[in-house]
Design an enzyme around this catalytic site. Sequence first.
Site, PDB file in Angstrom:
ATOM      1  N   GLU A  74       0.849  -1.192   0.000  1.00  0.00           N
ATOM      2  CA  GLU A  74       0.000   0.000   0.000  1.00  0.00           C
ATOM      3  C   GLU A  74       0.885   1.242   0.000  1.00  0.00           C
ATOM      4  O   GLU A  74       1.721   1.406   0.882  1.00  0.00           O
ATOM      5  CB  GLU A  74      -0.905   0.003   1.235  1.00  0.00           C
ATOM      6  CG  GLU A  74      -1.653   1.294   1.493  1.00  0.00           C
ATOM      7  CD  GLU A  74      -2.507   1.737   0.306  1.00  0.00           C
ATOM      8  OE1 GLU A  74      -2.312   2.871  -0.162  1.00  0.00           O
ATOM      9  OE2 GLU A  74      -3.359   0.932  -0.142  1.00  0.00           O
ATOM     10  N   GLY A  87     -19.114   4.768   1.495  1.00  0.00           N
ATOM     11  CA  GLY A  87     -20.239   4.744   2.425  1.00  0.00           C
ATOM     12  C   GLY A  87     -20.623   3.383   2.960  1.00  0.00           C
ATOM     13  O   GLY A  87     -21.609   3.268   3.705  1.00  0.00           O
ATOM     14  N   GLY A  88     -19.877   2.335   2.588  1.00  0.00           N
ATOM     15  CA  GLY A  88     -20.159   1.010   3.125  1.00  0.00           C
ATOM     16  C   GLY A  88     -21.426   0.377   2.581  1.00  0.00           C
ATOM     17  O   GLY A  88     -22.016  -0.502   3.216  1.00  0.00           O
ATOM     18  N   ARG A 345     -26.678   7.472 -11.866  1.00  0.00           N
ATOM     19  CA  ARG A 345     -25.795   8.605 -11.593  1.00  0.00           C
ATOM     20  C   ARG A 345     -25.515   9.476 -12.815  1.00  0.00           C
ATOM     21  O   ARG A 345     -25.483  10.699 -12.712  1.00  0.00           O
ATOM     22  CB  ARG A 345     -24.471   8.086 -11.011  1.00  0.00           C
ATOM     23  CG  ARG A 345     -24.622   7.575  -9.605  1.00  0.00           C
ATOM     24  CD  ARG A 345     -23.355   6.941  -9.089  1.00  0.00           C
ATOM     25  NE  ARG A 345     -23.503   6.579  -7.683  1.00  0.00           N
ATOM     26  CZ  ARG A 345     -22.591   5.919  -6.988  1.00  0.00           C
ATOM     27  NH1 ARG A 345     -21.467   5.522  -7.570  1.00  0.00           N
ATOM     28  NH2 ARG A 345     -22.795   5.650  -5.725  1.00  0.00           N
TER      29      ARG A 345
END
Length: 517
Positions: A74, A87-88, A345
């Site tokens: 990472e 937002g999970g 969207r």
Amino acid sequence: MQNETISRRDALKFGAVGAGLAMLGASEAMASTLFAKDVKFDEEYDVIVIGSGFAGLAAAAKAAERGYQVLVLEKMGRVGGNSTINGGAFAVPNNELQKKHGVKDSGEIFIQDCLKAGLGINHVELLETIVKRANDALEFTIKCGAKYQMDVKPAWFGGHSVPRTITTDNMSGSGIIKPLSEFVEKLPGCKLYKRTKFDEFVINNEGGVVGVVARVDYRFDGKLLSDDIENKTGQKKFYKARKGVILASGGFGADKVFRKLQDPRIREDADATNHEGATAGAMLKAFQVGAMPVHIDWIQFGPWASPDERGFGVAPLLTQQGLFKFGMAVDVRTGKRFMNELADRKTRADAEFKILREAPVAYPVAIGTYNAFDEQIKPAIEKGLANGCMKKYETLDQVATAYKIPTEELKKSVAKYNEGIKSGMDEFGKPVKDFNGQGIESKGPYYCIRLVPKPHHTMGGLKINEKAQVISANTLKPIPGLFAAGEVTGGTHGASRLGSVAVTDCLTFGMIAGESI
């Protein structure tokens, strides 16, 4: 260690010419190709994963569960990238929670929803794979420790025909990232290195990926193009991958240079919902070794973001699961509605952009009353009010004054919207028949959020097959030893992704990559 400059014939053989060279420049790509015979590896693992978001950690967890030694690299100082600030919300077609609440769904309905949002250019075999394995991915994350809101009806995100989205307990992607990272790091022989930037692949004589070059103690400085090309911080290390490499480096929504090259309409100073490390460098390195590019210039904008906060913020939660569901959005110049607030969207972002092209600071406003918010997100109202992205007014007259909206037209729009909900017929096609007559209440307080589309998700990336193998642009066959999952891949979502399907895509194909390798 000495880099080998390969011949034009070798470059063609290994895929360094074609899409990759067109983007990177022929001399640069050929000069940077590394062969295993010229490398002394510092460490060896079975599997190396690039990136620690949903896709990377799902891949690492599944590979580690199988007994493989896994190294996760990472580049940032914390794990998760965009997945942590997500937002999970996890769209799972035909899930058990839907059945519990009497919601009828199917894989066919899910695919049709995705194709409609994606303008029909989705790679359907990838959607079919998601349908087959999404519930497996949900169960796998639960096994690893993720917790979800299983006592409420699934959320209904824009563009979906039915509610099918399950949300983490903390309404954040961190609710998945934290347990997955802990699961990986607890398993024997597995490591997760932060501030370690992937630089390039190491290949063998047959063009297969057998390792990577990375820099430890890397310091991202936020200069984007500089970070992928000019930032020389850190010490170079060579890592061998006995089974292969899984690229899960995410999208390039924050890469001001690369995203503008793909879509010149995006201003360089345009705020994005992405974390600052969402750049194109790792994807470009995959093109350099021959990966097939797909849909690179399709960039999605989040129509639920606010100009009154930076980055992702709290507005998307308050609009998607609140004001867009039971409230409405109006053009401040006219006081009239202009879109279906629950459309996909792209449809909504295009409608907002139409207004902003005509009047760049006439940000549309989402309006609703307290009943607009799902119970589980009501605590977020105070956060929105505190950071200023949400405003509260007692009357519609105050709303009109605050945003310079024609007062009488605003009141007419609210009345017309409520009439449509009561009759079950909305002028913009919003599925109001499922609202049980619930619209904007006749008295305040009224909650408002100004809207602006922000770069959110990059549709394009590497072409993969159903096993998450990366396909070569030269042979049209899998590149040996190279797998990919998540936003770094392309084709799944077509022109525009449905909300909450990113988590599904990343976790499902991350899991599959960990199985396939």
